[in-house]
Design a protein around this motif. Sequence first.
Motif: not given
Length: 165
Positions: A25-31, A84-92
């Motif tokens: 929810m935090l990472v995936w957006d329209a960008c 694959i798909h990858i996501a990283v928390h904004p703080e990291y």
Amino acid sequence: MLTSHTYKIRASEMKDANQLMELDMLVWDACNSPAPMQWRSRQQYLQYCPPGSQLIAVQEDRVCGYVGFHPPTGMPVNRHVYEIHIAVHPEYRRSGVATALMRAMKQYAMEQGIQKLRLRVLSSNPGAVAFYEQCGFITEGRLVSEFRIGGRDVDDILMAYFLET
């Protein structure tokens, strides 16, 4: 399992589901996605992302990021490929988490006999495209104007990394 200065990488477990849902929810957006990730329930999330279908970077008990993987189809002739798909928390971000996750994913895939990793990335996310290129991915194709996001046409770029067997 890969260990860095402040986090370790391991397979996802049942106990990680809530944090992984929150990260989506935090990472995936329209960008970076044609549509935001919205899980209706923990059960729905676990059906799509069962334990062990992601490698996650954790610092103590906090999920810093993940790389998810699955065969792109159920056909036996396609089992040598992981999407694959990858996501990283904004703080990291910019701390090496994504690079370590990608390195771990390549190693894990080789151990599983996987010969190709593939992914999709939006042309509206040039930072991600550059990251994947730095990781050795090549562009295999481009679906021009595949999405209209925020009134703009956005290409869907297909990228791949071929593992040495």
